[in-house]
Scaffold this active site. Structure first.
Site, PDB file in Angstrom:
ATOM      1  N   LYS A 152       0.981  -1.076  -0.132  1.00  0.00           N
ATOM      2  CA  LYS A 152       0.104  -0.323   0.018  1.00  0.00           C
ATOM      3  C   LYS A 152       0.713   0.651  -0.312  1.00  0.00           C
ATOM      4  CE  LYS A 152      -4.210   1.879   2.663  1.00  0.00           C
ATOM      5  NZ  LYS A 152      -4.551   1.936   4.305  1.00  0.00           N
ATOM      6  N   GLY A 182     -10.489  -2.390   1.978  1.00  0.00           N
ATOM      7  CA  GLY A 182     -10.008  -1.018   2.129  1.00  0.00           C
ATOM      8  C   GLY A 182      -8.823  -0.901   1.625  1.00  0.00           C
ATOM      9  N   ASP A 186      -9.037   2.269  -0.554  1.00  0.00           N
ATOM     10  CA  ASP A 186      -7.516   3.452  -0.145  1.00  0.00           C
ATOM     11  C   ASP A 186      -6.302   4.807  -0.718  1.00  0.00           C
ATOM     12  OD1 ASP A 186      -8.512   4.339   2.682  1.00  0.00           O
ATOM     13  OD2 ASP A 186      -6.942   2.705   3.056  1.00  0.00           O
ATOM     14  N   THR A 206     -15.710  -5.074  -1.671  1.00  0.00           N
ATOM     15  CA  THR A 206     -15.875  -6.540  -1.364  1.00  0.00           C
ATOM     16  C   THR A 206     -15.319  -7.261   0.059  1.00  0.00           C
ATOM     17  OG1 THR A 206     -13.653  -6.590  -2.653  1.00  0.00           O
ATOM     18  CG2 THR A 206     -15.879  -6.437  -3.881  1.00  0.00           C
ATOM     19  N   LYS A 219     -11.749   8.814   4.227  1.00  0.00           N
ATOM     20  CA  LYS A 219     -10.031  10.000   4.738  1.00  0.00           C
ATOM     21  C   LYS A 219      -9.808   8.648   2.741  1.00  0.00           C
ATOM     22  CE  LYS A 219      -9.664   8.269   8.307  1.00  0.00           C
ATOM     23  NZ  LYS A 219      -8.765   8.298   9.832  1.00  0.00           N
TER      24      LYS A 219
END
Length: 454
Positions: A152, A182, A186, A206, A219
């Site tokens: 990420k 998530g 993001d 999902t 956010k």
């Protein structure tokens, strides 16, 4: 022609050094101009902005203060059969104005959509997504990406931005679509907020955790310098489209992972939700939140609705986190440090639950919870198959996490702590002595708390 002496001008500036004039902004024939608030009288052809300019003249010059309220309007929509070609939601769910919707439907240009999908989700649902767009005559590009907590990063954001640039989209009318958990939501949210300074995007969660948490707020962000979500923005999606059917393909552990965030909201403000999770947690795990016609089928709908409503109640008044007094921060004091340290051993919700379990013991030590309430909460956590401890959650890690939070919170951390089942209070930072006492009393020798089964 008479000239005002310099001395007289100087005296005039001194006499007005604290004078502030407030102006409204009024648009006439396409041009914005200022009008004093007291003198303002709106005519038929004028448009008045909610923004204001405050002008303060001082000896050393003039200061203009711009007051410009920024309002975001977005929809969080529970939808069934999102990928059914007869369902318009994926293409038009973000359009609220009936006139804009009519213009969209009458537009002869082909619809374009850029879609980012988590690669695991793409393997499961990629064919359905392509069939949906093909049947609607959409010009589309699907980018499958490995989106995990380990990767990420800004590199992923730049990958998305490069592909968006090559594909080409209208930044006002062609929202980017993110389909995944998530982490995916993001990363895509941050990419969209950066592309041409703000491009609309749509979230399609999902996983259970993203269904009730990541998808409903503003956010977006990525990890940086080995810190969780260190880079990010507060730009909400134009719409979050929630279809519970995606959850049916999740592994059982990921259902538990999402239940941690539901439990967080239950403990903070919704006793009824806590009691539903306590009573029907095993059923929700077994059924994967799918309605299959049995008597308990409404439980999935009721619990997700309650969790989302509770979350939105806390997020909407404080979308940019101007106030750090946030009930939704329960479970997020220790967990970021712990999650990043043991990555990828713990899922996000698991780390959050370990944090919550520790804070439940803190609340008990401070007299905020009864012994019975403490035991009931921990038993519920275990029944939801959530960890309540991890060997790497040491006293040193807790103190380091608190010090980091203090550094970035103006030297004051007000932590939400439960005061019962479904109610909470925000308490100021705890002293080291209390942490040490709790560790020695309940968490010595890196073992779990003294409850090992529900």
């Amino acid at each position: 022609m008479s000239i005002t002496p310099v001395r007289e001008l100087h005296d005039l500036s001194l006499s007005n050094e604290t004078k502030t004039i407030k102006y409204n902004l009024v648009q006439v024939k396409g041009t914005w101009t200022r009008k004093k608030q007291k003198a303002q009288r709106q005519t038929k052809n004028e448009r008045v902005s909610s923004a204001e300019i405050h002008e303060c003249s001082r000896e050393r010059g003039t200061t203009w203060t711009v007051v410009s309220p920024i309002v975001f309007t977005y929809q969080v929509m529970q939808i069934q059969k999102l990928l059914d070609p007869s369902n318009d939601a994926l293409l038009t769910g973000h359009i609220r104005d009936p006139r804009q919707l009519e213009l969209f439907r009458c537009n002869p240009r082909p619809i374009k959509r850029f879609v980012v999908m988590d690669e695991t989700v793409f393997k499961l649902y990629g064919c359905q997504v392509t069939d949906y767009f093909d049947s609607r005559g959409v010009l589309y590009r699907i980018l499958p990406l490995a989106t995990t907590e380990e990767n990420k990063s800004m590199e992923k954001v730049m990958t998305i931005l490069g592909e968006v640039h090559k594909f080409g989209i209208d930044r006002r009318t062609e929202p980017i679509i993110a389909i995944g958990g998530g982490v995916c939501l993001d990363i895509v949210g941050l990419a969209a907020s950066l592309y041409r300074r703000r491009t609309p995007y749509i979230r399609v969660p999902t996983t259970l955790l993203s269904y009730i948490d990541a998808s409903v707020g503003a956010k977006a962000g990525v990890n940086f310098a080995n810190c969780k979500n260190k880079l990010g923005t507060y730009i909400p999606p134009v719409a979050a489209l929630l279809d519970r059917s995606f959850i049916q393909t999740l592994p059982r552990r990921h259902i538990s992972n999402g239940l941690a965030e539901m439990l967080k909201m239950a403990l903070m403000k919704h006793r009824g939700l806590f009691e539903l999770l306590e009573q029907h947690g095993q059923y929700l795990l077994d059924s994967k939140f799918q309605s299959n016609g049995v008597d308990l089928s409404p439980v999935a709908a009721v619990t997700t609705k309650a969790a989302i409503e509770s979350m939105l109640e806390e997020l909407a008044p404080n979308l940019w986190e101007d106030s750090l007094d946030r009930l939704v921060d329960f479970g997020h004091l220790i967990s970021p440090e712990l999650e990043m340290k043991v990555l990828p051993v713990l899922l996000h919700g698991e780390a959050v639950n370990i944090d919550m379990a520790f804070m439940v013991y803190v609340a008990r030590e401070r007299g905020l919870l009864s012994e019975g309430e403490k035991l009931r909460i921990v038993r519920c956590m275990l029944a939801l198959e959530l960890p309540v401890w991890h060997g790497d959650c040491t006293l040193a890690l807790v103190q380091r996490a608190l010090a980091d939070r203090l550094k970035h919170s103006g030297g004051l951390v007000r932590m939400p702590l439960p005061t019962g089942l479904g109610c909470a209070v925000k308490k100021e930072s705890l002293c080291k002595g209390l942490y040490q006492s709790i560790f020695l009393k309940h968490y010595s020798k890196k073992t779990a708390p003294p409850i090992t089964s529900p």
